[in-house]
Design a protein around this motif. Structure first.
Motif, PDB file in Angstrom:
ATOM      1  N   LEU A 120      35.456  52.433  29.266  1.00 27.39           N
ATOM      2  CA  LEU A 120      34.364  51.639  29.845  1.00 27.39           C
ATOM      3  C   LEU A 120      34.401  50.204  29.345  1.00 27.39           C
ATOM      4  CD1 LEU A 120      31.286  54.017  29.834  1.00 27.39           C
ATOM      5  CD2 LEU A 120      31.900  52.491  31.675  1.00 27.39           C
ATOM      6  N   LEU A 121      34.553  50.046  28.048  1.00 22.75           N
ATOM      7  CA  LEU A 121      34.598  48.703  27.466  1.00 22.75           C
ATOM      8  C   LEU A 121      35.805  47.929  27.992  1.00 22.75           C
ATOM      9  CD1 LEU A 121      33.528  49.568  23.820  1.00 22.75           C
ATOM     10  CD2 LEU A 121      32.233  48.205  25.469  1.00 22.75           C
ATOM     11  N   GLU A 122      36.924  48.616  28.128  1.00 24.63           N
ATOM     12  CA  GLU A 122      38.127  47.970  28.649  1.00 24.63           C
ATOM     13  C   GLU A 122      37.936  47.540  30.101  1.00 24.63           C
ATOM     14  OE1 GLU A 122      42.578  49.422  29.795  1.00 24.63           O
ATOM     15  OE2 GLU A 122      41.778  50.109  27.865  1.00 24.63           O
ATOM     16  N   THR A 123      37.309  48.394  30.895  1.00 24.16           N
ATOM     17  CA  THR A 123      37.059  48.065  32.297  1.00 24.16           C
ATOM     18  C   THR A 123      36.138  46.847  32.398  1.00 24.16           C
ATOM     19  OG1 THR A 123      37.336  50.385  32.925  1.00 24.16           O
ATOM     20  CG2 THR A 123      36.216  48.953  34.507  1.00 24.16           C
ATOM     21  N   LEU A 124      35.114  46.801  31.577  1.00 24.92           N
ATOM     22  CA  LEU A 124      34.207  45.649  31.591  1.00 24.92           C
ATOM     23  C   LEU A 124      34.939  44.371  31.190  1.00 24.92           C
ATOM     24  CD1 LEU A 124      30.884  47.113  30.166  1.00 24.92           C
ATOM     25  CD2 LEU A 124      31.210  46.032  32.388  1.00 24.92           C
ATOM     26  N   GLN A 125      35.826  44.467  30.213  1.00 24.66           N
ATOM     27  CA  GLN A 125      36.598  43.294  29.798  1.00 24.66           C
ATOM     28  C   GLN A 125      37.500  42.810  30.929  1.00 24.66           C
ATOM     29  OE1 GLN A 125      38.584  44.586  26.233  1.00 24.66           O
ATOM     30  NE2 GLN A 125      36.876  44.029  24.913  1.00 24.66           N
ATOM     31  N   LEU A 126      38.117  43.748  31.627  1.00 26.19           N
ATOM     32  CA  LEU A 126      38.960  43.372  32.766  1.00 26.19           C
ATOM     33  C   LEU A 126      38.136  42.709  33.862  1.00 26.19           C
ATOM     34  CD1 LEU A 126      41.281  46.508  33.036  1.00 26.19           C
ATOM     35  CD2 LEU A 126      41.943  44.195  32.343  1.00 26.19           C
ATOM     36  N   LEU A 127      36.932  43.217  34.093  1.00 25.91           N
ATOM     37  CA  LEU A 127      36.064  42.620  35.116  1.00 25.91           C
ATOM     38  C   LEU A 127      35.669  41.200  34.748  1.00 25.91           C
ATOM     39  CD1 LEU A 127      33.710  45.509  36.244  1.00 25.91           C
ATOM     40  CD2 LEU A 127      35.099  44.060  37.708  1.00 25.91           C
ATOM     41  N   GLU A 128      35.499  40.946  33.467  1.00 18.34           N
ATOM     42  CA  GLU A 128      35.152  39.598  33.027  1.00 18.34           C
ATOM     43  C   GLU A 128      36.297  38.627  33.274  1.00 18.34           C
ATOM     44  OE1 GLU A 128      34.106  40.038  28.909  1.00 18.34           O
ATOM     45  OE2 GLU A 128      32.053  40.624  29.357  1.00 18.34           O
ATOM     46  N   LYS A 129      37.527  39.128  33.178  1.00 22.45           N
ATOM     47  CA  LYS A 129      38.700  38.263  33.281  1.00 22.45           C
ATOM     48  C   LYS A 129      39.180  38.045  34.710  1.00 22.45           C
ATOM     49  CE  LYS A 129      40.392  39.630  28.756  1.00 22.45           C
ATOM     50  NZ  LYS A 129      41.449  40.343  28.024  1.00 22.45           N
ATOM     51  N   ILE A 130      38.928  39.003  35.591  1.00 20.40           N
ATOM     52  CA  ILE A 130      39.494  38.956  36.943  1.00 20.40           C
ATOM     53  C   ILE A 130      38.580  38.158  37.877  1.00 20.40           C
ATOM     54  CG2 ILE A 130      38.444  41.065  37.833  1.00 20.40           C
ATOM     55  CD1 ILE A 130      41.202  41.743  39.010  1.00 20.40           C
ATOM     56  N   ALA A 131      39.187  37.490  38.819  1.00 18.92           N
ATOM     57  CA  ALA A 131      38.411  36.713  39.797  1.00 18.92           C
ATOM     58  C   ALA A 131      37.663  37.653  40.736  1.00 18.92           C
ATOM     59  CB  ALA A 131      39.340  35.814  40.591  1.00 18.92           C
ATOM     60  N   ALA A 132      36.473  37.245  41.127  1.00 18.06           N
ATOM     61  CA  ALA A 132      35.640  38.077  42.008  1.00 18.06           C
ATOM     62  C   ALA A 132      36.294  38.261  43.374  1.00 18.06           C
ATOM     63  CB  ALA A 132      34.262  37.452  42.160  1.00 18.06           C
ATOM     64  N   GLU A 133      37.109  37.300  43.788  1.00 18.70           N
ATOM     65  CA  GLU A 133      37.745  37.372  45.100  1.00 18.70           C
ATOM     66  C   GLU A 133      38.913  38.346  45.116  1.00 18.70           C
ATOM     67  OE1 GLU A 133      37.795  34.306  43.361  1.00 18.70           O
ATOM     68  OE2 GLU A 133      35.810  33.776  44.057  1.00 18.70           O
ATOM     69  N   ASP A 134      39.417  38.689  43.954  1.00 18.47           N
ATOM     70  CA  ASP A 134      40.568  39.581  43.843  1.00 18.47           C
ATOM     71  C   ASP A 134      40.186  40.990  44.295  1.00 18.47           C
ATOM     72  OD1 ASP A 134      42.783  41.064  43.050  1.00 18.47           O
ATOM     73  OD2 ASP A 134      43.077  39.878  41.230  1.00 18.47           O
ATOM     74  N   ASP A 135      41.058  41.608  45.104  1.00 15.91           N
ATOM     75  CA  ASP A 135      40.797  42.961  45.590  1.00 15.91           C
ATOM     76  C   ASP A 135      40.718  43.963  44.444  1.00 15.91           C
ATOM     77  OD1 ASP A 135      40.693  42.120  48.199  1.00 15.91           O
ATOM     78  OD2 ASP A 135      42.807  42.586  48.607  1.00 15.91           O
ATOM     79  N   ALA A 136      41.417  43.700  43.369  1.00 18.16           N
ATOM     80  CA  ALA A 136      41.390  44.593  42.209  1.00 18.16           C
ATOM     81  C   ALA A 136      39.990  44.639  41.593  1.00 18.16           C
ATOM     82  CB  ALA A 136      42.410  44.145  41.181  1.00 18.16           C
ATOM     83  N   SER A 137      39.219  43.604  41.820  1.00 18.58           N
ATOM     84  CA  SER A 137      37.851  43.555  41.306  1.00 18.58           C
ATOM     85  C   SER A 137      37.005  44.689  41.890  1.00 18.58           C
ATOM     86  CB  SER A 137      37.228  42.201  41.636  1.00 18.58           C
ATOM     87  OG  SER A 137      35.891  42.160  41.252  1.00 18.58           O
ATOM     88  N   ASP A 138      37.150  44.913  43.192  1.00 14.82           N
ATOM     89  CA  ASP A 138      36.416  46.007  43.840  1.00 14.82           C
ATOM     90  C   ASP A 138      36.823  47.355  43.270  1.00 14.82           C
ATOM     91  OD1 ASP A 138      35.132  44.149  45.423  1.00 14.82           O
ATOM     92  OD2 ASP A 138      36.463  44.450  47.140  1.00 14.82           O
ATOM     93  N   ASP A 139      38.115  47.514  43.033  1.00  8.55           N
ATOM     94  CA  ASP A 139      38.612  48.765  42.450  1.00  8.55           C
ATOM     95  C   ASP A 139      38.061  48.973  41.046  1.00  8.55           C
ATOM     96  OD1 ASP A 139      40.067  49.227  44.763  1.00  8.55           O
ATOM     97  OD2 ASP A 139      41.912  48.340  43.938  1.00  8.55           O
ATOM     98  N   LEU A 140      37.994  47.895  40.281  1.00  9.86           N
ATOM     99  CA  LEU A 140      37.458  47.997  38.922  1.00  9.86           C
ATOM    100  C   LEU A 140      35.978  48.365  38.921  1.00  9.86           C
ATOM    101  CD1 LEU A 140      39.187  45.029  37.072  1.00  9.86           C
ATOM    102  CD2 LEU A 140      39.515  47.467  36.660  1.00  9.86           C
ATOM    103  N   VAL A 141      35.235  47.821  39.862  1.00 11.33           N
ATOM    104  CA  VAL A 141      33.814  48.155  39.954  1.00 11.33           C
ATOM    105  C   VAL A 141      33.641  49.628  40.300  1.00 11.33           C
ATOM    106  CG1 VAL A 141      31.685  47.748  41.262  1.00 11.33           C
ATOM    107  CG2 VAL A 141      33.058  45.815  40.482  1.00 11.33           C
ATOM    108  N   SER A 142      34.447  50.117  41.225  1.00  9.50           N
ATOM    109  CA  SER A 142      34.396  51.546  41.581  1.00  9.50           C
ATOM    110  C   SER A 142      34.758  52.417  40.381  1.00  9.50           C
ATOM    111  CB  SER A 142      35.348  51.845  42.731  1.00  9.50           C
ATOM    112  OG  SER A 142      34.939  51.191  43.884  1.00  9.50           O
ATOM    113  N   LYS A 143      35.781  51.999  39.663  1.00 13.46           N
ATOM    114  CA  LYS A 143      36.203  52.729  38.468  1.00 13.46           C
ATOM    115  C   LYS A 143      35.085  52.737  37.425  1.00 13.46           C
ATOM    116  CE  LYS A 143      39.808  52.673  34.928  1.00 13.46           C
ATOM    117  NZ  LYS A 143      41.021  51.976  34.441  1.00 13.46           N
TER     118      LYS A 143
END
Length: 106
Positions: free
Chosen positions: A11-34
């Motif tokens: 969970l902490l790792e996922t939150l850190q990745l979300l902080e680093k990734i751009a909101a426009e990036d498609d991976a951002s949506d995947d991270l939120v789902s995860k």
């Protein structure tokens, strides 16, 4: 408890990745789902622990409560950053539409 500790790290790792990734990036949506899936799994594990009335579980659950508050704060930071980005994107789209309308009137 070991399973919950591993999930907390994820969970902490996922939150850190979300902080680093751009909101426009498609991976951002995947991270939120995860993140949502991880939170749901964490809740199930916490509910299982809450049923056991041992002293060890009580102390562990108190630590989990503190971690939950930490996760909430980090999530709020990520959420507010995303909201600001979305508001800016919407404002930019409106400005572009205004410029297009002006250009069409010429």
């Amino acid at each position: 408890m070991e399973q919950l500790d591993e999930l907390n790290s994820e969970l902490l790792e996922t939150l850190q990745l979300l902080e680093k990734i751009a909101a426009e990036d498609d991976a951002s949506d995947d991270l939120v789902s995860k993140l949502l899936e991880q939170v749901e799994r964490r809740q199930v594990l916490l509910n299982t622990l809450a049923v056991e009335p041992t002293e060890e579980c009580r102390v562990y659950l108190e630590k989990q409560f503190d971690l939950t508050n930490e996760l909430i704060e980090k999530s709020k930071i990520v959420q507010s950053e995303r909201q600001v980005l979305l508001q800016m994107a919407n404002r930019n789209k409106r400005q572009i539409n205004v410029y297009k309308a002006i250009d069409l009137d010429r």
